[in-house]
Design an enzyme around this catalytic site. Structure first.
Site, mmCIF file in Angstrom:
data_model
loop_
_atom_site.group_PDB
_atom_site.id
_atom_site.type_symbol
_atom_site.label_atom_id
_atom_site.label_comp_id
_atom_site.label_asym_id
_atom_site.label_seq_id
_atom_site.Cartn_x
_atom_site.Cartn_y
_atom_site.Cartn_z
ATOM 1 N N HIS B 70 39.082 40.084 42.371
ATOM 2 C CA HIS B 70 39.897 40.267 41.176
ATOM 3 C C HIS B 70 39.119 41.146 40.186
ATOM 4 O O HIS B 70 37.891 41.243 40.273
ATOM 5 C CB HIS B 70 40.204 38.913 40.533
ATOM 6 C CG HIS B 70 41.160 38.064 41.323
ATOM 7 N ND1 HIS B 70 41.642 36.867 40.869
ATOM 8 C CD2 HIS B 70 41.716 38.249 42.544
ATOM 9 C CE1 HIS B 70 42.467 36.342 41.771
ATOM 10 N NE2 HIS B 70 42.526 37.163 42.796
ATOM 11 N N GLU B 72 38.133 40.736 37.239
ATOM 12 C CA GLU B 72 37.027 40.086 36.519
ATOM 13 C C GLU B 72 35.776 40.008 37.387
ATOM 14 O O GLU B 72 34.651 40.178 36.901
ATOM 15 C CB GLU B 72 37.423 38.674 36.092
ATOM 16 C CG GLU B 72 38.571 38.597 35.096
ATOM 17 C CD GLU B 72 39.933 38.451 35.771
ATOM 18 O OE1 GLU B 72 40.127 39.011 36.875
ATOM 19 O OE2 GLU B 72 40.814 37.783 35.195
ATOM 20 N N CYS B 106 42.317 33.788 36.448
ATOM 21 C CA CYS B 106 42.740 32.712 37.356
ATOM 22 C C CYS B 106 41.675 31.615 37.392
ATOM 23 O O CYS B 106 40.599 31.755 36.798
ATOM 24 C CB CYS B 106 43.002 33.263 38.757
ATOM 25 S SG CYS B 106 41.496 33.481 39.737
ATOM 26 N N CYS B 109 38.298 32.876 38.720
ATOM 27 C CA CYS B 109 37.587 33.741 37.780
ATOM 28 C C CYS B 109 37.092 32.935 36.580
ATOM 29 O O CYS B 109 35.983 33.174 36.081
ATOM 30 C CB CYS B 109 38.481 34.883 37.327
ATOM 31 S SG CYS B 109 38.836 36.051 38.657
#
Lengths: 348, 206
Positions: B70, B72, B106, B109
């Site tokens: 992701h 991040e 999420c 993360c």
């Protein structure tokens, strides 16, 4: 059952020395919640079927279909053999003086054959497991649609000796990796990703957080699986115990047709063996990776597959999977203990 | 120890100003818009330390076949590299770094951000399907003593705009075409005031 009753003899490294138990959802593992209801003795048994019919239409147990209407009287030598559930207390919220006549309006149910009501506790939800069913039934007869697999799993008897021997072997690889990581100064955690269809190890990894705070064993394995399919984004070559088996034409023949390489979720159908319960980050990474099943040795304090959260059974998430704990629990626990000692020694 | 006490005190008061938030979220939105124009998931994310961008990222799940990539996570790796190049201690940098991202991180993360001891996350719209800062689980403030430190959230900054971009991205995708992870990723976001958005998108996905 005989094999499970055996105390483990001799070596800890014996597939009889451990039992894999399922980590069930909160709904499946919580205590039985009770609500109050009015029951009344049936003093004239001949009225039973009429009473049940009329009570069902006056006070239908909507949402409580698991509760049986009539029970045989508990105490032996009771003057009446049966008791009937009249209604939930929440069905008659404003009733001040409770009597059988006040509960039954004159045009609804004829109170013939009924004694005076009394309060009972009945289970608020249908039981999902045999232990819940047994507890619920102690309060009031309850119906139960048994999931036989769950019952067998809760007894620790889901896996055959042959399956256990295979699981044992995979967790041994994870333990070996954990020890190799520890030699390098990492936390002693190891993980193995397996393709259960092909009975093949796809990736083996250990904790590398000494070099990268997010490279927990599970995260390492997820990237190694990506590398086994020609991608991934980290190089773990400096850790000889972190390795993967490249997906060759030979091994991919079972993977459905054309799109083995383009499957977006590359852990689909794979099992993970990890020496200790994954943290929140790793557990959610397994959801994103669509892991098939997870087996871990021992629980961890902030664990997210049973201890702090049950991310594998979280209703709002788009992927759920089975989790079993206790595989080679003793040697996996011992890893943690030696880890703790090291931490104390280094003053952490 | 004196210096540590000082450090703890200044960390307490460490928080981006409204000006910081406007400025860096504007950059995050520019990134998201650029991604959208290139047919990628419109999520922008950057990490700022002492008024300098030390990490930025976009979703790299497809090209790496690693579902944990992701935006991040990519940005965190850049921060670690930056620390290495600058010869600075990772923890002391991360403790004074703010993440600006157009969509709520999420669960994975959020836990990762705890593990690197990030103190503050500023985000745009909620992530109804995966959100780890309150939408699905509240990992950001949960009592998890073994999982780094809790972080503060500033949420809702230009939230409608973030959702609008995600909607636009979705319309560009052919719903009858391949349902790839980009699409899935997109479907996972929505803004609470528009529950119907989540619902419609969910229908398309299923």
């Amino acid at each position: 059952m005989e094999p499970q009753m055996k105390r483990w003899k001799g070596s800890v490294y014996d597939a009889d020395s451990w039992v894999a138990y399922p980590v069930l959802s909160d709904e499946q593992s919580q205590d039985v919640e009770l609500i109050e209801a009015f029951a009344a003795p049936i003093v004239n048994k001949k009225e039973t079927s009429r009473l049940v019919r009329e009570l069902n239409s006056l006070y239908p147990l909507n949402g409580f279909q698991h509760i049986k209407r009539v029970r045989a009287c508990k105490e032996k030598g009771s003057p009446h053999p049966l008791e009937v559930l009249v209604c939930l207390i929440s069905d008659v919220p404003d009733m001040k003086e409770v009597s059988i006549d006040s509960l039954l309006p004159s045009d609804g149910v004829k109170p013939d054959g009924l004694g005076e009501p009394f309060v009972v506790k009945v289970p608020a939800r249908p039981p999902l497991t045999r232990p819940q069913f047994e507890l619920a039934s102690q309060h009031w007869p309850t119906s139960f649609h048994e999931d036989k697999l769950v019952t067998v799993a809760l007894r620790g008897e889901l896996f055959t000796p042959t399956q256990k021997a295979t699981m044992h072997m995979y967790m041994m690889s994870a333990l070996t990796a954990a020890k190799a990581g520890k030699e390098l100064g990492m936390e002693a955690v190891g993980a193995v990703v397996v393709d259960p269809e092909m009975e093949r190890i796809v990736a083996v990894g250990h904790d590398c957080r000494g070099d990268h705070p997010l490279h927990h064993a599970v995260m390492v394995c997820i990237d190694l699986v990506a590398r086994s399919q020609g991608s991934g984004c980290f190089c773990f070559d400096s850790y000889p115990a972190c390795r993967f088996t490249p997906l060759t034409a030979n091994t991919s023949q079972n993977v459905s047709d054309s799109d083995a390489g383009s499957r977006p979720y590359i852990c689909t159908g794979y099992d993970l063996y990890v020496t200790r319960e994954p943290c929140v980050m790793c557990a959610m990474a397994l959801v994103h990776s669509r892991i098939g099943r997870v087996f871990y040795g021992t629980a961890s304090l902030d664990g997210a597959l049973g201890t702090k959260y049950k991310i594998h059974s979280q209703k709002d998430l788009n992927h759920r999977f089975e989790v079993y704990k206790g595989v080679l629990s003793k040697p996996c626990e011992d890893l943690n203990i030696s880890d703790d000692h090291d931490k104390k020694d280094s003053g952490q | 120890m004196g210096p540590e006490d000082c450090e703890a005190e200044s960390l307490e008061s460490f928080f981006p100003t409204d000006e910081d938030i406007d400025k860096w979220m504007s950059s995050a939105f520019d990134m998201a818009r650029e991604a959208l124009e290139n047919g990628e998931v419109p999520v922008g994310c950057l990490m700022v330390y002492k008024d300098e961008v030390v990490g930025k990222g976009r979703n790299e799940v497809n090209e790496t076949k690693n579902a944990t990539r992701h935006a991040e996570m990519v940005a965190v790796d850049q921060v670690l590299d930056w620390c290495r190049c600058s010869g600075l201690d990772v923890r002391s940098v991360c403790e004074r770094t703010v993440l600006y991202v157009t969509v709520e991180p999420c669960i994975m993360c959020a836990a990762a951000l705890r593990l690197i001891n990030l103190p503050v996350v500023v985000y745009g719209c909620r992530n109804e399907r995966f959100g780890g800062c309150g939408s699905v689980l509240d990992v950001s403030s949960a009592h998890l003593p073994q999982t780094g430190t809790t972080f503060k959230c500033v949420s809702g900054h230009r939230a409608e705009e973030a959702v609008e971009m995600l909607k636009t991205f979705y319309k560009q995708e052919n719903p009858n075409g391949h349902l790839n992870s980009h699409l899935f990723f997109f479907l996972s976001f929505s803004l609470l005031p528009f529950p119907s958005v989540t619902f419609c998108l969910f229908l398309f996905f299923t």
